[in-house]
Design an enzyme around this catalytic site. Structure first.
Site, PDB file in Angstrom:
ATOM      1  N   GLY A  56       0.793  -1.230   0.000  1.00  0.00           N
ATOM      2  CA  GLY A  56       0.000   0.000   0.000  1.00  0.00           C
ATOM      3  C   GLY A  56       0.819   1.270   0.000  1.00  0.00           C
ATOM      4  CE  LYS A  57       6.511   0.111  -1.669  1.00  0.00           C
ATOM      5  NZ  LYS A  57       5.914  -1.241  -1.594  1.00  0.00           N
ATOM      6  CG  HIS A 105       3.231 -37.148  -1.075  1.00  0.00           C
ATOM      7  ND1 HIS A 105       4.548 -37.433  -1.328  1.00  0.00           N
ATOM      8  CD2 HIS A 105       3.202 -35.829  -0.726  1.00  0.00           C
ATOM      9  CE1 HIS A 105       5.282 -36.347  -1.151  1.00  0.00           C
ATOM     10  NE2 HIS A 105       4.474 -35.347  -0.790  1.00  0.00           N
ATOM     11  CD  GLU A 106      -0.493 -33.852  -0.489  1.00  0.00           C
ATOM     12  OE1 GLU A 106      -0.424 -33.171   0.553  1.00  0.00           O
ATOM     13  OE2 GLU A 106       0.280 -33.698  -1.454  1.00  0.00           O
ATOM     14  CG  ASP A 154       7.270 -32.240   0.404  1.00  0.00           C
ATOM     15  OD1 ASP A 154       6.702 -31.129   0.436  1.00  0.00           O
ATOM     16  OD2 ASP A 154       6.697 -33.297   0.090  1.00  0.00           O
ATOM     17  CG  HIS A 190       2.924 -33.893   3.589  1.00  0.00           C
ATOM     18  ND1 HIS A 190       4.235 -33.707   3.936  1.00  0.00           N
ATOM     19  CD2 HIS A 190       2.896 -33.931   2.220  1.00  0.00           C
ATOM     20  CE1 HIS A 190       4.983 -33.642   2.841  1.00  0.00           C
ATOM     21  NE2 HIS A 190       4.178 -33.778   1.780  1.00  0.00           N
TER      22      HIS A 190
END
Length: 767
Positions: free
Chosen positions: A319-320, A536-537, A614, A540
């Protein structure tokens, strides 16, 4: 705030009235050019233009009007100043009927009738004895015979014409076409124009027309002068006016050496500090400048002086530029805006000239604000890089340094600049006296994100039941621009779902789309790859829930629907912002990152390449623990390496980032390998102990595709789900290409709406 239009130091809105003098001059020149062409006959010439060969064919076929010399003349105009010539005539649109008649003409050897016949393509028959009695009309001269031959009026057949010749004298007998009888009107005729070169085609015209037409010689010296000279004069005038416009009018050298700063129109800028949220400290810093400009006595009574420059520093999208627009909306003084790239040109010295011109213009209307966006384009370190610095950029920076704080007084002109690479700026630009204060515009915290969401939610139709607080807490690390994009995406999702308002679920979906990407349901995946992704998930998720990391980084959702570049995603959303990183949490994060690879090894006894991201993440965390955070017991709290930030090529290309020995480098590699390997084995042990739960979670992911954190935790503890998710199936694909589908693209036509007579008026309007 007072009306800016009433202030004497306000500049008029850029873009004045058009230059009527230039426009009138251009109109006069164009008119003269048209008149010149009209003198030349280009516009005044009658009818269509044909070639000389086409005219010759029409003439011999009898299409040219010859019997009305006063009403429909046949004329030849020659130009005395050039070799141009023009034939103007009238032709019959439809070839008329020519009555036939017989003729005879006595001649002698001196008349050379045979040459005339060959000239006009008349085939004759020679007979020695002439008949006793001749019929038809007598042609008295060979000129008449030549004229009728040129006009194509002499008829040639197998037995006509006949030449009777004896002892140097003779008679030619044959048939010819008479001129058409009756009154000829302009409706039956068509004017034609033939242009020819008198030097090369003059003899052909004279042989064709003879002396029966009128030859006129005209002098077009003035028109030729206008036609040949005026286009070049017009081109020179256009070039002159172009360079005059580039030079900015009288007194200017070249316009590209003038300042390109634009005066912001206060009537068009509607942004104020009410529209800026999430950066309270930055607003307080710049608000002092606005207050000083409004009430300078309040500060001067205590001996305070106005800051010469304010540098706004922060990541992209925080937000500059929006804050600069708010300053322009709140300040009651002229506000100039320019980009850092507008100073730099290929010509050395142009940028410095623009800087001087910008400050000279600003001093005339002081107090004044100048906003330079992306100042790093012109304010980079001087003298760095291979082969030295860029002369143009360095001269521009030198001019900027002198104008901001040099020998000449520069009071009441405040420079506001914005950049996201403060590390590359020249130190002379950052010192007090030039940029007296640096305003850091950081990423917003949870409260700031909620404020930003409320600001952008004003533009959309939000459901009254929507709570923005969970969205704000779940968007850690989002900038203001990303939050604005999130709100806009939520509105688009609600529109695609044919909703009247934006609901909580739309905001949730928009958050996941912005952070992780859109669901790619159309991606074709084999059952083997899909099950591998589910395992795989699930790895995790289980590693996350079996470590203490679950408290600081709760599991939000696990999906095997491809999003972005990933085939599956395990989503974690912190409840609060984190500003510190602890060793135990970093080690648990490595365990969670390695959970996917370890799950493949536990279930399949083999591994795939899907864990490359990963591995990269785990290695990066381990390296920071050893080299940056000092979390290695063997190496101790010492920083190894001097540059872990963004590289500035012009400065860092000659600097080394290694400040340790080869033995230390070997120890660093060993420590990184030890940290990753130990936590890889931890993940392997966790998943081996919970292999049944791992397979269960993978099966449920195959069945439902998406599970939230509570459902996975319940499966891990009890092996069942009390509240299974409702699987949302994608729209069915049509059997044929022409079959209708629920998936609409921008090119599809909207479906027709059918209404019944019994429908109420309100329902019809709603439809």
């Amino acid at each position: 705030m007072s009306d800016p239009n009433k202030q004497p130091n306000k500049l008029p809105t850029p873009g004045g009235s058009p230059n009527w003098g230039v426009m009138i001059l251009m109109a006069v020149i164009t008119g003269i050019l048209i008149v010149a062409f009209m003198f030349d006959g280009s516009f005044a010439s009658p009818g269509r233009t044909i070639s000389l060969e086409q005219f010759r064919q029409d003439y011999r076929a009898g299409k040219v009007v010859l019997n009305e010399p006063k009403k429909f003349p046949l004329e030849v105009v020659l130009d005395s100043s050039s070799t141009e010539g023009t034939i103007t005539a009238y032709e019959y649109k439809n070839l008329p009927q020519f009555p036939k008649a017989e003729f005879y003409m006595p001649f002698t050897d001196s008349d050379d009738v045979r040459a005339l016949c060959n000239r006009f393509g008349i085939t004759t028959t020679r007979v020695e004895n002439a008949p006793a009695e001749l019929k038809g009309e007598r042609i008295w001269s060979t000129e008449d015979f030549a004229r009728m031959g040129a006009e194509g009026r002499i008829i040639t057949t197998s037995s006509s014409p006949v030449i009777y010749e004896y002892a140097g004298q003779g008679i030619i007998v044959g048939e010819y076409r008479k001129a058409p009888t009756g009154t000829v009107t302009i409706k039956d005729l068509e004017p034609v124009r033939v242009e020819f070169n008198s030097a090369f085609q003059g003899e052909q015209v004279r042989d064709l027309l003879g002396n029966q037409v009128k030859y006129t010689v005209e002098s077009n010296t003035w028109s030729m002068f206008l036609v040949n000279v005026l286009p070049f004069a017009l081109l020179l005038l256009l070039i002159f006016f172009f360079f005059r416009a580039q030079s900015g009018g009288p007194g200017g050298a070249m316009k590209f050496a003038r300042s390109r700063a634009r005066l912001l129109d206060p009537n068009q800028n509607k942004v104020t500090f009410k529209d800026v949220a999430g950066i309270s400290e930055a607003k307080e810093e710049v608000w002092e400048i606005v207050e000083f400009l409004r009430n300078p006595k309040k500060f001067r009574n205590l001996g305070g002086t106005i800051p010469k420059g304010v540098l706004m520093v922060g990541p992209p999208g925080t937000g500059k530029t929006l804050l600069a627009k708010a300053i322009a909306g709140e300040a009651d003084v002229p506000f100039y805006t320019i980009s850092g790239s507008d100073f730099v040109e290929m010509f050395v010295g142009v940028g410095a000239s623009r800087v001087r011109d910008m400050f000279a213009e600003a001093k005339k209307h002081s107090p004044c604000l100048i906003f330079i966006d992306e100042i790093d384009a012109v304010g980079r370190h001087r003298g760095h890089g291979v082969g030295g610095g860029h002369d143009e950029r360095e001269q521009t920076l030198n001019a900027l340094l002198v104008e901001m704080d040099g020998f000449a007084a520069n009071e009441n002109v405040i420079v506001i600049a914005a950049t996201n690479r403060v590390d590359v700026l020249d130190p002379a630009l950052l010192r007090p006296g030039r940029f007296d204060r640096q305003v850091v515009v950081n990423l917003p915290d949870a409260a700031g994100r909620e404020q930003i969401l409320r600001v952008h939610a004003r533009k959309i139709k939000l459901d009254p039941s929507v709570d923005l607080n969970p969205i704000a807490r779940a968007t850690t690390g989002f900038s203001g621009a990303e939050l604005a994009n999130l709100v806009n995406e939520a509105a688009l999702i609600a529109a695609r779902r044919n909703k009247e308002t934006v609901t909580q679920s739309d905001l949730e979906e928009a958050r996941e789309k912005v952070r992780w990407g859109r669901e790619r349901r159309s991606l074709e995946i084999t059952d083997k790859e899909k099950y591998n992704t589910a395992v795989h998930e699930a790895g995790h998720a289980i590693c996350l829930l079996k470590t203490e990391l679950r408290k600081s980084l709760p599991l939000h959702k696990v999906t095997i629907i491809p999003r972005g570049p990933a085939l599956g995603v395990t989503m974690m959303l912190p409840d609060e912002d984190k500003h510190s990183e602890y060793k135990s949490e970093l080690l648990d994060y490595i365990v969670m990152a390695m959970g996917g690879r370890c799950a493949e090894q536990v279930v399949f006894g083999d591994i795939s390449g899907g864990a490359r991201g990963d591995i990269q993440s785990a290695t990066s965390i381990a390296r920071k623990m050893v080299c940056v955070y000092g979390m290695s017991e063997k190496l101790g709290p010492i920083e190894y390496g001097t540059n872990h930030n963004e590289v500035f090529l012009a400065r860092d290309i000659s600097q080394t980032t290694r400040n340790y020995s080869e033995r230390t480098a070997q120890l660093i590699d060993e420590e990184i390998q030890r940290i990753v390997t130990e936590n890889y084995n931890r993940a392997l042990d966790i998943l081996t102990e919970n292999k049944e739960r791992l397979l269960l979670v993978a099966d449920k992911l195959i069945e439902y595709e998406t599970l939230n954190g509570e459902q996975i935790a319940e499966l891990l503890e009890t092996g069942t789900m009390s509240n299974p998710p409702t699987r949302e199936l994608p729209p069915a694909m049509p059997e044929s290409l022409d079959a209708p589908t629920d998936l609409q693209t921008p090119d599809d036509q909207p479906p027709a709406v059918e209404t019944t007579e019994e429908a109420q008026p309100d329902e019809q309007n709603k439809l």
